[in-house]
Design an enzyme around this catalytic site. Structure first.
Site, short mmCIF file in Angstrom:
data_model
loop_
_atom_site.label_atom_id
_atom_site.label_comp_id
_atom_site.label_asym_id
_atom_site.label_seq_id
_atom_site.Cartn_x
_atom_site.Cartn_y
_atom_site.Cartn_z
N GLY A 240 43.10 37.62 38.31
CA GLY A 240 42.80 36.43 39.09
C GLY A 240 43.72 36.29 40.29
O GLY A 240 43.29 35.90 41.38
N ASP A 241 45.00 36.62 40.10
CA ASP A 241 45.95 36.56 41.22
C ASP A 241 45.62 37.61 42.27
O ASP A 241 45.75 37.36 43.48
CB ASP A 241 47.38 36.77 40.71
CG ASP A 241 47.86 35.62 39.85
OD1 ASP A 241 47.34 34.50 40.02
OD2 ASP A 241 48.75 35.85 39.01
#
EC number: 2.7.1.15
Length: 292
Positions: A240-241
């Site tokens: 996600g990052d």
């Protein structure tokens, strides 16, 4: 501001942690002990991960954050400098650096406990910090540092024409002033459900849906879904990052291109173990980018 041929200037305000990663066939139930299959210490933290992802995806990145005076600090700083992220505004404070205890099971899913440490000491922005925010094309923030600091940064960035991209994670109730200064919100499907109507005032909302790709909702009612490339998943930590950082690096090329770029980066990140160690380069993303 950046156009299609420019390298966007991205200021990342956020956390930096040492990730203590344990692998096991299955995560333990409450009160249960299981045997692990491996252990690694990997620099991470949502802010640091997103900064490295944005840099590797093609942005010029400056990081604003804090490390402690412990044994992890030098390695955390080196992880950013090795990725060519500017760390002039990475301060050192008394006490421990941030730490994340991560358990990854045989299916690549993870459970994470974060202890903020030095990240909780990011309570004020110096004049030099504010100058970095005002000079950037994009300010990228998350919620692993004090909320008041994020609010102040978003307010100053917006006042100076900087696009504010917020990854409101871990999801929580946030001040209306913060939402009023956000241009782009990036959330996963669980966070989108939890935040609900709070996202309505945000002009651009991107919702990541794991293997199902990501959806976009724009200010003019435009909506679309960007499929995710199919890959062999090893570890979802940091995916996600990676998506968010890559989105920031490509945002100046428009939402459609940015979501395709970010989705490819996020998928590639799941093919390796660890957070910052799994983030793909600009060359790797371009090579795997779906054909138009």
């Amino acid at each position: 501001m950046a156009d299609e041929t420019d390298v966007p200037s991205i200021a990342v305000l956020g956390s930096i942690n040492m990730d203590l990663v344990t692998t096991t066939e299955r995560r333990p139930a409450p009160g249960e002990t299981v045997l692990g299959t491996g252990f690694a210490m990997v620099p991470g933290g949502k802010g640091s991960n997103q900064a490295i992802a944005a840099r590797r995806a093609g942005g010029a990145v400056r990081f604003l954050g804090a490390v402690g005076d412990d044994v992890f600090a030098a390695e955390l700083r080196r992880a950013l400098t090795d990725a060519a992220v500017d760390v002039e505004r990475l301060r050192t404070v008394d006490g421990p650096s941030g730490v994340a205890a991560i358990v990854v099971d045989g299916g690549g899913e993870n459970s994470i406990i974060v202890v903020g440490g030095a990240n909780a000491r990011m309570t004020e922005l110096a004049d030099a910090d504010l100058a970095v925010l005002a000079d950037a094309d994009i300010l990228l923030c998350q919620l692993e540092i004090p909320i008041d600091t994020v609010v102040a940064a978003a307010r100053h960035a917006r006042a100076n024409g900087t696009t504010v991209l917020l990854n409101p994670s871990p999801a929580r109730d946030l001040p209306a002033e913060l939402w009023a200064n956000v241009d782009v919100a990036v959330v996963n499907s669980g966070e989108a459900e939890q935040l609900g109507a709070a996202l309505d005032p945000v002009p651009h909302v991107v919702v990541t849906r794991g293997a199902d790709g990501a959806t976009y909702r724009g200010p003019d009612g435009a909506e679309f879904t960007q499929p995710s490339p199919r890959v062999d998943v090893v570890d979802t930590t940091g995916a996600g990052d990676t998506f968010t950082g890559a989105l920031a690096a490509a945002w100046h090329r428009g939402p459609a291109y940015a979501l395709a770029w970010a989705g490819t980066a996020g998928a590639l990140a799941t093919t390796k173990l660890g957070a910052s160690t799994s983030i793909p380069t600009e060359h790797e993303i371009r090579a795997a980018l779906p054909a138009k």
